[in-house]
Design an enzyme around this catalytic site. Structure first.
Site, mmCIF file in Angstrom:
data_model
loop_
_atom_site.group_PDB
_atom_site.id
_atom_site.type_symbol
_atom_site.label_atom_id
_atom_site.label_comp_id
_atom_site.label_asym_id
_atom_site.label_seq_id
_atom_site.Cartn_x
_atom_site.Cartn_y
_atom_site.Cartn_z
ATOM 1 N N LYS A 38 0.864 -1.187 0.000
ATOM 2 C CA LYS A 38 0.000 0.000 0.000
ATOM 3 C C LYS A 38 0.891 1.224 0.000
ATOM 4 C CE LYS A 38 -4.464 0.881 0.189
ATOM 5 N NZ LYS A 38 -5.576 0.068 -0.306
ATOM 6 N N GLY A 72 -21.916 5.962 -2.236
ATOM 7 C CA GLY A 72 -20.847 6.468 -3.101
ATOM 8 C C GLY A 72 -20.559 5.450 -4.187
ATOM 9 N N ASN A 73 -19.301 5.386 -4.570
ATOM 10 C CA ASN A 73 -18.896 4.500 -5.651
ATOM 11 C C ASN A 73 -19.278 3.039 -5.371
ATOM 12 O OD1 ASN A 73 -17.573 3.222 -7.680
ATOM 13 N ND2 ASN A 73 -15.594 4.214 -7.348
ATOM 14 N N ALA A 74 -18.773 2.509 -4.259
ATOM 15 C CA ALA A 74 -19.028 1.103 -3.931
ATOM 16 C C ALA A 74 -20.514 0.862 -3.677
ATOM 17 C CB ALA A 74 -18.197 0.706 -2.719
ATOM 18 N N GLY A 75 -21.156 1.743 -2.919
ATOM 19 C CA GLY A 75 -22.547 1.550 -2.535
ATOM 20 C C GLY A 75 -23.514 1.629 -3.717
HETATM 21 P P1 NAD Z 1 -17.052 7.255 -1.877
HETATM 22 O O1 NAD Z 1 -16.416 8.468 -1.303
HETATM 23 O O2 NAD Z 1 -17.395 7.214 -3.335
HETATM 24 O O3 NAD Z 1 -18.421 6.929 -1.092
HETATM 25 C C1 NAD Z 1 -18.584 6.995 0.288
HETATM 26 C C2 NAD Z 1 -20.034 7.373 0.574
HETATM 27 O O4 NAD Z 1 -20.282 7.252 1.979
HETATM 28 C C3 NAD Z 1 -20.388 8.805 0.208
HETATM 29 O O5 NAD Z 1 -21.629 8.804 -0.486
HETATM 30 C C4 NAD Z 1 -20.588 9.507 1.559
HETATM 31 O O6 NAD Z 1 -21.545 10.538 1.513
HETATM 32 C C5 NAD Z 1 -21.070 8.345 2.394
HETATM 33 N N1 NAD Z 1 -20.922 8.522 3.838
HETATM 34 C C6 NAD Z 1 -19.907 9.103 4.523
HETATM 35 N N2 NAD Z 1 -20.163 9.040 5.850
HETATM 36 C C7 NAD Z 1 -21.349 8.408 5.989
HETATM 37 C C8 NAD Z 1 -22.156 8.027 7.091
HETATM 38 N N3 NAD Z 1 -21.766 8.282 8.336
HETATM 39 N N4 NAD Z 1 -23.303 7.373 6.861
HETATM 40 C C9 NAD Z 1 -23.697 7.093 5.615
HETATM 41 N N5 NAD Z 1 -22.982 7.435 4.526
HETATM 42 C C10 NAD Z 1 -21.839 8.075 4.720
HETATM 43 O O7 NAD Z 1 -16.081 6.042 -1.483
HETATM 44 P P2 NAD Z 1 -16.056 4.547 -2.071
HETATM 45 O O8 NAD Z 1 -14.990 4.416 -3.092
HETATM 46 O O9 NAD Z 1 -17.443 4.121 -2.394
HETATM 47 O O10 NAD Z 1 -15.526 3.781 -0.777
HETATM 48 C C11 NAD Z 1 -16.392 3.485 0.305
HETATM 49 C C12 NAD Z 1 -15.759 2.381 1.138
HETATM 50 O O11 NAD Z 1 -15.539 1.250 0.317
HETATM 51 C C13 NAD Z 1 -14.394 2.753 1.743
HETATM 52 O O12 NAD Z 1 -14.260 2.100 2.985
HETATM 53 C C14 NAD Z 1 -13.414 2.143 0.753
HETATM 54 O O13 NAD Z 1 -12.157 1.864 1.335
HETATM 55 C C15 NAD Z 1 -14.181 0.883 0.414
HETATM 56 N N6 NAD Z 1 -13.712 0.284 -0.827
HETATM 57 C C16 NAD Z 1 -13.990 0.866 -2.017
HETATM 58 C C17 NAD Z 1 -13.507 0.288 -3.182
HETATM 59 C C18 NAD Z 1 -13.848 0.872 -4.520
HETATM 60 O O14 NAD Z 1 -13.534 0.198 -5.524
HETATM 61 N N7 NAD Z 1 -14.498 2.009 -4.590
HETATM 62 C C19 NAD Z 1 -12.713 -0.869 -3.118
HETATM 63 C C20 NAD Z 1 -12.460 -1.456 -1.884
HETATM 64 C C21 NAD Z 1 -12.976 -0.870 -0.736
#
Ligand code: NAD
Length: 416
Positions: A105, A219-222
């Site tokens: 990392k 966000g992205n993952a969700g």
């Molecule tokens: P992102 O910034 O696109 O999305 C995060 C979302 O969470 C945002 O919509 C934000 O408004 C929301 N959020 C923040 N605090 C919150 C709360 N208290 N309650 C509800 N929602 C809240 O980030 P992402 O890329 O989707 O990553 C999210 C998680 O997934 C992180 O832990 C990241 O490490 C993990 N992850 C992502 C990927 C990927 O490919 N995107 C891969 C592995 C792990």
């Protein structure tokens, strides 16, 4: 847990697995620490003509199973211990999906929101100049993580190729498709998680036509989690979603594609037609078949775990559940699909990207998805089997599978 240093948490999780596996003292101590770590100091000329000094890191945690692999995080709170913890988790993640890579990392302590595009490019290229000697397809391969993206990967790849004066697209993954990125990388994290949910559903006999799901962190993952659940698991009802501003709820179910469209257009979920507002805390306590924690760390703690009513948690986020909450949920019979297994689809397709770069021949989306499905399905069943045979929760089971594999590779090399 009172100790919030992520590396201490990672070591504690490892210690529990090592104890159960009966690893000898030498192996335990070896696997508790990164094999190599680097600190770099990066002067960057800012737009105002002055130099600003940034601090960067690269940690190569363990390379017994192959070249190390792991993202680059640009974050104001980045520390060597965060990078160490994430590098350890990458080691267990690549092992649980059984891809021939180790874990690494990197990071730069900075706030990218305060940097212009030009400053970001100079920082990316400066970082690559500082660490180029450590990287390479046979050594260590970075990828995007929090606040880094395909454009930053493209600048870094270009800088590396300029230094070595050869084409080496595989030195970094998560690149734009125009520069050797892979089809299917964008939604791979969420797709991998939903595949685990699908497999768990077969064992638990979940009737998806009458099931419900909710997504915390849209966000992205969700967002991809919400749409891919519908794509793979048919008629389940998507009843709730939240972002940092709060959530929305609709018992009759929402169309995830429409909700994504709304969120992208309006920048919020609030006011989505036909829904009622719900707080983030309430969303986590909804009675649903599957809850996707997809925001940040420590969403489910010993404070709220007892009130969680979901049957299954699919952790797309890293570290959303604390160790104390794990125990509470396990005792309640909640099935947790733990982060480093459930979100391993991203690194799996990153690995496919490296493979395609190596032979300079690119796979169609269908093939990427089939191979991702195979890897995630195998990982899920290996962990499930371990949880059953050892009578432990899925997170510990995932550690047992991964640590065993990394320890065996280290032993086979004669390292320990
Ligand atoms: P992102 O910034 O696109 O999305 C995060 C979302 O969470 C945002 O919509 C934000 O408004 C929301 N959020 C923040 N605090 C919150 C709360 N208290 N309650 C509800 N929602 C809240 O980030 P992402 O890329 O989707 O990553 C999210 C998680 O997934 C992180 O832990 C990241 O490490 C993990 N992850 C992502 C990927 C990927 O490919 N995107 C891969 C592995 C792990």
């Amino acid at each position: 847990m009172s100790e919030l240093n992520p590396f201490k948490i990672a070591q504690a999780q490892f210690d529990e697995a090592a104890e159960r596996l009966g690893l000898d003292d030498g192996m335990r101590e070896f696997l508790r620490w990164p094999m190599r770590e680097y600190k770099v100091t990066l002067p960057v000329r800012m737009d105002d003509g002055k130099f600003k000094i940034f601090h960067g890191y690269r940690v190569q945690y363990n390379s017994s199973r192959g070249p190390t692999k792991g993202g680059l995080r640009w974050h104001p709170d980045e520390t060597i211990d965060t990078v160490r913890a994430l590098a350890a988790w990458m080691t267990w993640k690549t092992a649980v999906v059984d891809i021939p890579l180790g874990g690494g990392k990197g990071g730069i302590t900075c706030n990218p929101k305060e940097l212009s595009a030009g400053e970001q490019e100079r920082l990316a290229r400066g970082y690559m100049r500082a660490v180029a000697r450590l990287l390479g397809v046979t050594k260590d391969v970075p990828a995007p993580d929090v606040y880094t993206n395909p454009q930053i990967m493209a600048w870094m790849m270009d800088e590396y190729e300029t230094i070595v004066m050869e084409s080496h697209p595989g030195v970094i993954t998560g690149k734009p498709l125009t520069l050797g990125g892979s089809q299917g990388r964008g939604d791979a994290t969420a797709r991998g998680g939903v595949i685990c949910v699908r497999e768990a559903g077969k064992i638990l006999n979940i009737d998806w036509d009458n099931a419900t799901y909710a997504v915390q962190g849209f966000g992205n993952a969700g967002q991809f989690g919400a749409t891919i659940h519908k794509e793979l698991l048919g008629n389940s009802k998507f009843v709730a979603a939240s972002d940092s501003r709060g959530g929305i709820y609709c018992a009759a179910g929402m169309d995830p594609h429409e909700v994504v469209k709304y969120k992208l257009e309006k920048g919020t979920l609030q006011g989505y037609p036909g829904t009622e507002p719900i707080s983030n805390a309430e969303l986590l306590e909804l009675e649903v078949d599957v809850l996707y924690p997809s925001a940040l760390e420590n969403a489910i703690t010993d404070e709220n775990a007892a009130r969680v009513k979901a049957k299954m948690l699919c952790e797309l986020a890293n570290g959303p559940t604390t160790p104390e909450a794990d125990e509470i949920l396990y005792d309640k019979g909640v099935v947790i699909l733990p982060d480093f297994m459930a979100n391993a689809g991203g690194v799996t397709v990153s690995y496919f990207e490296q493979v395609q770069n190596s032979y300079n021949y690119y796979w169609p989306l269908k093939l990427v998805r089939e191979r991702l499905d195979e890897k995630m399905t195998d990982a899920f069943h290996a962990v499930w089997k371990m949880a059953e045979s050892e009578k432990v929760h899925m997170r510990l089971a995932a550690y047992l599978v991964s640590v065993q594999r990394v320890a065996q590779a280290s032993r086979d090399r004669g390292w320990v």
